[in-house]
Each structure stands twice: as structure tokens, then as C-alpha cells.
Design a protein around this motif. Structure first.
Motif, PDB file in Angstrom:
ATOM      1  N   MET A  22       0.807  -1.232   0.000  1.00  0.00           N
ATOM      2  CA  MET A  22       0.000   0.000   0.000  1.00  0.00           C
ATOM      3  C   MET A  22       0.837   1.277   0.000  1.00  0.00           C
ATOM      4  O   MET A  22       1.530   1.555  -0.960  1.00  0.00           O
ATOM      5  CB  MET A  22      -0.978  -0.072   1.185  1.00  0.00           C
ATOM      6  CG  MET A  22      -1.823  -1.343   1.074  1.00  0.00           C
ATOM      7  SD  MET A  22      -3.141  -1.550   2.219  1.00  0.00           S
ATOM      8  CE  MET A  22      -2.313  -1.718   3.768  1.00  0.00           C
ATOM      9  N   GLU A  23       0.840   2.062   1.104  1.00  0.00           N
ATOM     10  CA  GLU A  23       1.605   3.315   1.107  1.00  0.00           C
ATOM     11  C   GLU A  23       3.081   3.063   0.793  1.00  0.00           C
ATOM     12  O   GLU A  23       3.726   3.858   0.115  1.00  0.00           O
ATOM     13  CB  GLU A  23       1.491   4.005   2.472  1.00  0.00           C
ATOM     14  CG  GLU A  23       0.152   4.628   2.732  1.00  0.00           C
ATOM     15  CD  GLU A  23      -0.220   5.639   1.680  1.00  0.00           C
ATOM     16  OE1 GLU A  23       0.243   6.773   1.749  1.00  0.00           O
ATOM     17  OE2 GLU A  23      -0.980   5.279   0.770  1.00  0.00           O
ATOM     18  N   HIS A  55       9.114   6.117   2.316  1.00  0.00           N
ATOM     19  CA  HIS A  55       8.254   6.870   3.247  1.00  0.00           C
ATOM     20  C   HIS A  55       8.336   6.340   4.674  1.00  0.00           C
ATOM     21  O   HIS A  55       8.553   7.104   5.627  1.00  0.00           O
ATOM     22  CB  HIS A  55       6.813   6.815   2.737  1.00  0.00           C
ATOM     23  CG  HIS A  55       5.787   7.333   3.688  1.00  0.00           C
ATOM     24  ND1 HIS A  55       5.755   8.650   4.099  1.00  0.00           N
ATOM     25  CD2 HIS A  55       4.750   6.718   4.329  1.00  0.00           C
ATOM     26  CE1 HIS A  55       4.744   8.815   4.945  1.00  0.00           C
ATOM     27  NE2 HIS A  55       4.130   7.665   5.106  1.00  0.00           N
ATOM     28  N   PHE A  56       8.213   5.014   4.833  1.00  0.00           N
ATOM     29  CA  PHE A  56       8.150   4.481   6.197  1.00  0.00           C
ATOM     30  C   PHE A  56       9.517   4.451   6.881  1.00  0.00           C
ATOM     31  O   PHE A  56       9.590   4.522   8.109  1.00  0.00           O
ATOM     32  CB  PHE A  56       7.470   3.116   6.218  1.00  0.00           C
ATOM     33  CG  PHE A  56       5.984   3.224   5.998  1.00  0.00           C
ATOM     34  CD1 PHE A  56       5.215   4.063   6.803  1.00  0.00           C
ATOM     35  CD2 PHE A  56       5.355   2.521   4.989  1.00  0.00           C
ATOM     36  CE1 PHE A  56       3.841   4.193   6.603  1.00  0.00           C
ATOM     37  CE2 PHE A  56       3.985   2.638   4.780  1.00  0.00           C
ATOM     38  CZ  PHE A  56       3.225   3.476   5.589  1.00  0.00           C
ATOM     39  N   GLN A  57      10.605   4.359   6.108  1.00  0.00           N
ATOM     40  CA  GLN A  57      11.932   4.496   6.744  1.00  0.00           C
ATOM     41  C   GLN A  57      12.019   5.909   7.334  1.00  0.00           C
ATOM     42  O   GLN A  57      12.537   6.112   8.425  1.00  0.00           O
ATOM     43  CB  GLN A  57      13.070   4.257   5.742  1.00  0.00           C
ATOM     44  CG  GLN A  57      13.251   2.796   5.327  1.00  0.00           C
ATOM     45  CD  GLN A  57      13.755   1.885   6.464  1.00  0.00           C
ATOM     46  OE1 GLN A  57      14.427   2.321   7.390  1.00  0.00           O
ATOM     47  NE2 GLN A  57      13.410   0.606   6.375  1.00  0.00           N
ATOM     48  N   PHE A 111      -3.552   3.934   9.090  1.00  0.00           N
ATOM     49  CA  PHE A 111      -3.598   2.586   9.657  1.00  0.00           C
ATOM     50  C   PHE A 111      -2.235   1.897   9.578  1.00  0.00           C
ATOM     51  O   PHE A 111      -1.741   1.334  10.556  1.00  0.00           O
ATOM     52  CB  PHE A 111      -4.646   1.755   8.900  1.00  0.00           C
ATOM     53  CG  PHE A 111      -4.996   0.479   9.585  1.00  0.00           C
ATOM     54  CD1 PHE A 111      -6.050   0.422  10.478  1.00  0.00           C
ATOM     55  CD2 PHE A 111      -4.267  -0.673   9.352  1.00  0.00           C
ATOM     56  CE1 PHE A 111      -6.373  -0.759  11.132  1.00  0.00           C
ATOM     57  CE2 PHE A 111      -4.574  -1.861   9.999  1.00  0.00           C
ATOM     58  CZ  PHE A 111      -5.629  -1.900  10.890  1.00  0.00           C
ATOM     59  N   GLN A 112      -1.625   1.982   8.392  1.00  0.00           N
ATOM     60  CA  GLN A 112      -0.337   1.301   8.183  1.00  0.00           C
ATOM     61  C   GLN A 112       0.747   1.950   9.057  1.00  0.00           C
ATOM     62  O   GLN A 112       1.611   1.260   9.612  1.00  0.00           O
ATOM     63  CB  GLN A 112       0.039   1.410   6.699  1.00  0.00           C
ATOM     64  CG  GLN A 112       1.150   0.495   6.258  1.00  0.00           C
ATOM     65  CD  GLN A 112       1.308   0.475   4.734  1.00  0.00           C
ATOM     66  OE1 GLN A 112       0.654   1.257   4.019  1.00  0.00           O
ATOM     67  NE2 GLN A 112       2.164  -0.399   4.241  1.00  0.00           N
ATOM     68  N   GLN A 113       0.648   3.276   9.200  1.00  0.00           N
ATOM     69  CA  GLN A 113       1.633   4.002  10.018  1.00  0.00           C
ATOM     70  C   GLN A 113       1.594   3.558  11.482  1.00  0.00           C
ATOM     71  O   GLN A 113       2.632   3.474  12.142  1.00  0.00           O
ATOM     72  CB  GLN A 113       1.366   5.506   9.908  1.00  0.00           C
ATOM     73  CG  GLN A 113       2.263   6.366  10.769  1.00  0.00           C
ATOM     74  CD  GLN A 113       2.115   7.841  10.451  1.00  0.00           C
ATOM     75  OE1 GLN A 113       2.762   8.338   9.562  1.00  0.00           O
ATOM     76  NE2 GLN A 113       1.266   8.539  11.186  1.00  0.00           N
ATOM     77  N   ALA A 145      -5.811   4.878  -1.398  1.00  0.00           N
ATOM     78  CA  ALA A 145      -5.227   6.193  -1.660  1.00  0.00           C
ATOM     79  C   ALA A 145      -5.859   6.685  -2.949  1.00  0.00           C
ATOM     80  O   ALA A 145      -5.990   5.922  -3.911  1.00  0.00           O
ATOM     81  CB  ALA A 145      -3.715   6.100  -1.813  1.00  0.00           C
ATOM     82  N   VAL A 146      -6.276   7.930  -2.917  1.00  0.00           N
ATOM     83  CA  VAL A 146      -7.043   8.486  -4.037  1.00  0.00           C
ATOM     84  C   VAL A 146      -6.486   9.862  -4.382  1.00  0.00           C
ATOM     85  O   VAL A 146      -6.228  10.667  -3.482  1.00  0.00           O
ATOM     86  CB  VAL A 146      -8.542   8.613  -3.623  1.00  0.00           C
ATOM     87  CG1 VAL A 146      -9.349   9.320  -4.699  1.00  0.00           C
ATOM     88  CG2 VAL A 146      -9.131   7.239  -3.321  1.00  0.00           C
ATOM     89  N   TRP A 147      -6.290  10.107  -5.663  1.00  0.00           N
ATOM     90  CA  TRP A 147      -5.854  11.433  -6.099  1.00  0.00           C
ATOM     91  C   TRP A 147      -7.073  12.312  -6.348  1.00  0.00           C
ATOM     92  O   TRP A 147      -7.995  11.922  -7.065  1.00  0.00           O
ATOM     93  CB  TRP A 147      -5.024  11.340  -7.386  1.00  0.00           C
ATOM     94  CG  TRP A 147      -3.645  10.800  -7.136  1.00  0.00           C
ATOM     95  CD1 TRP A 147      -3.227   9.509  -7.294  1.00  0.00           C
ATOM     96  CD2 TRP A 147      -2.513  11.550  -6.670  1.00  0.00           C
ATOM     97  NE1 TRP A 147      -1.899   9.401  -6.946  1.00  0.00           N
ATOM     98  CE2 TRP A 147      -1.431  10.638  -6.568  1.00  0.00           C
ATOM     99  CE3 TRP A 147      -2.299  12.885  -6.320  1.00  0.00           C
ATOM    100  CZ2 TRP A 147      -0.161  11.033  -6.130  1.00  0.00           C
ATOM    101  CZ3 TRP A 147      -1.048  13.275  -5.892  1.00  0.00           C
ATOM    102  CH2 TRP A 147       0.005  12.365  -5.791  1.00  0.00           C
TER     103      TRP A 147
END
Ligand code: AMP
Length: 282
Positions: A118-119, A126-128, A153-155, A266-268
């Protein structure tokens, strides 16, 4: 409210609080505060003697410099809100304070796949970056609990993993997503939405809700396709991903549906990227 800009000053202030026997709650944010952030602040204030809110737009978690440059900033309004809420400390560091040019070793984390879906798939690194800033904070910010929004949620799972990997004695407390009456998840990025997008953006949550309400344990693929089509049919919103994952491991749901499923999207909306999610019980 105390506004502290230096890590060292914050560290000293918090050890004093510890000597006084005070419990400490921490709410990390990137500012442009709204009711979503305020729900976290209130949860912390109601449970702790001292609440520290940080406002820091962390450059290492942005994979697009244009997104970083466009990120909204409303510092004076944020200070007023925090004061009204009764927050004790605002930690407002500059980038050099968090990432000093010398004597700084970038950490590396093993998120065991939590960072790949996902993200993570659409925002490389991003997550690093999230892990890096949270470690930097928790190295000095001796708190009992940290309050995070389920909107990311993932964060939440990533930060729980950072806490575990680094052995920080901190409890991570997730807080439910706060929404506008239309259902649209509150987000600092909503400030960047033009009216034409604000009108259709509630379709994101309405589509997720449709999945939740019609899920019978077997029809996930059809419902996910319907939800994506419904969002794209606005002709203004464009789905980047809309995925079902195991809510504990974030492994993509294929044949076997786990007990708890999270649908993340995720939506633009033009140049603005919005995320949302909903949890379904099987
Ligand atoms: P941000 O400033 O967007 O980095 O968010 C800071 C914290 O507020 C994160 O833990 C977010 O998940 C949380 N948050 C953001 N929006 C919401 C919302 N609508 N409801 C609940 N928490 C939120």
C-alpha cells in the motif's frame, strides 16, 4: 503552554516532570491541526499529567519535494488551538535540530514486510522516514504513551514496530478516525482541495462503507472493484490503490479471508493525495 524548540531543553524539561512523578503523553503531528489531531490531544490530556504535542513537517518521509513544499502550515492558529485544549508543551523543532549535519547516524529498520504494501509500494522510503523521525523523538522524548490516528492505519503498525525494534518503553494508543459530517476523513491536506474536489471527496468513505455494509465473507473482490469504480466514476477522483489486507500483518487478502480485514485506499483529487481505510470483521 511552553513552546520548546531544542531537543536538549525538551529532554531536561521532561526529566523534571519525571522527578515530579508526572506521566507523559506524546502526540506527534505535522501541524495544520484539525479535529482529528484534537481527538488525539484530548485523549492524551485526559490520561496524563503532561501532554507534549510536536509539530514537525518531516522531510525524510516525503518522497515528492513538491508535496513537502505544498504541505500546509498554520502555526499561529495551531498554537491557539493547543492552548485552548490545555496542552502543556508544544515541541516545534527546526529541521537541523532533528537532523544535525554532524554526529548523526541514519537508522535502518526491518519492518518485516509491513512497509512493502500500500503506502510503502507507492511512496518508496516513506516508512523508513517515519521510523527515523519517531526514533529521533523517542530517543529524547521519554513518554508513557504515544497517541496515533487510525486514519494512518499502516503508520500505526509501522510505529509499533519501531517501538518494538528500538525497545522503547512506550505504549502506542490508536485513536479512531475523525470525519466531517459527509464522512470525509479529516486531513491537513483537505485544506489544499478546491471546491470541485471537496464536493466529491466524501465518495471515498461512502464507497468504503458500502464494502463494509455488504461484505458477506465471500464477495470481497466484487466489492473492491465496485468501490474503485464508484470513486473513479466521479471523474474527478482517481484511485491509486484500493486493497484488502490482513489488519494485523497487512498481507494482501487473497483466497482466505482473515478474521480482521482492513480496506485501505489512496485516491488522487487533482494534485492532492487522500488516504482512508475501514476495518471489516469476517
Ligand atoms: P499528521 O499531522 O497528518 O501527520 O497526523 C498526525 C497524527 O494525527 C497522526 O497520528 C494521524 O494519524 C492523526 N490524524 C490525522 N488525521 C486524523 C483524523 N481524521 N482522525 C484521527 N487522527 C488523525
Amino acid at each position: 503552554m511552553l513552546v520548546i524548540k531544542e531537543i536538549e531543553v525538551l529532554g531536561k524539561y521532561l526529566s523534571k516532570q519525571r522527578e515530579l512523578g508526572n506521566s507523559i503523553g506524546f502526540v506527534p503531528t505535522m501541524g495544520a491541526l484539525h479535529e482529528g489531531h484534537i481527538a488525539l490531544i484530548r485523549a492524551s490530556i485526559s490520561a496524563h499529567d503532561t501532554t507534549v504535542c510536536s509539530i514537525f513537517v518531516n522531510p525524510t518521509q516525503f518522497n515528492e519535494s513538491s508535496d513537502f513544499d505544498a504541505y500546509p502550515s498554520t502555526i499561529s492558529a495551531d498554537i491557539k488551538v493547543l492552548e485552548q485544549e490545555g496542552c502543556q508543551v508544544l515541541f516545534l523543532p527546526a529541521v537541523d535540530e532533528i537532523y544535525p549535519k554532524e554526529k548523526y547516524q541514519k537508522p535502518s529498520f526491518d519492518f518485516k514486510g509491513l512497509d512493502l504494501a500500500m503506502e510503502g509500494a507507492f511512496r518508496p522510503g516513506h516508512f523508513q522516514g517515519v521510523g527515523e523521525v519517531i526514533k529521533r523523538f523517542l530517543d529524547v522524548l521519554d513518554c508513557d504513551c504515544m497517541y496515533l490516528g487510525e486514519k494512518d492505519f499502516q503508520q500505526v503498525l509501522i510505529i509499533k514496530s519501531v517501538v518494538e525494534q528500538c525497545g522503547f518503553p512506550v505504549k502506542v494508543i490508536p485513536v479512531p478516525t475523525q470525519r466531517a459530517s459527509s464522512g470525509l476523513a479529516l486531513s491537513s491536506r483537505n485544506l489544499l482541495l478546491g471546491e470541485e474536489y471537496l464536493d466529491v471527496a466524501p465518495e471515498i468513505y461512502q464507497s468504503l462503507l458500502h464494502v463494509k455494509e455488504n461484505f458477506n465473507g465471500e464477495n470481497l473482490d466484487t466489492l473492491l472493484a465496485d468501490a474503485s469504480n464508484r470513486i473513479n466514476a466521479t471523474n474527478k477522483l482517481k484511485v491509486e490503490y484500493l486493497t484488502a489486507a490482513n489488519a494485523k500483518t497487512l498481507a494482501e487478502v487473497k483466497q482466505e479471508v482473515p478474521e480482521e480485514v482492513v480496506i485501505c485506499t489512496a485516491v488522487w483529487a487533482g494534485k492532492v493525495r487522500l488516504i482512508d481505510n475501514i476495518v471489516l470483521a469476517n
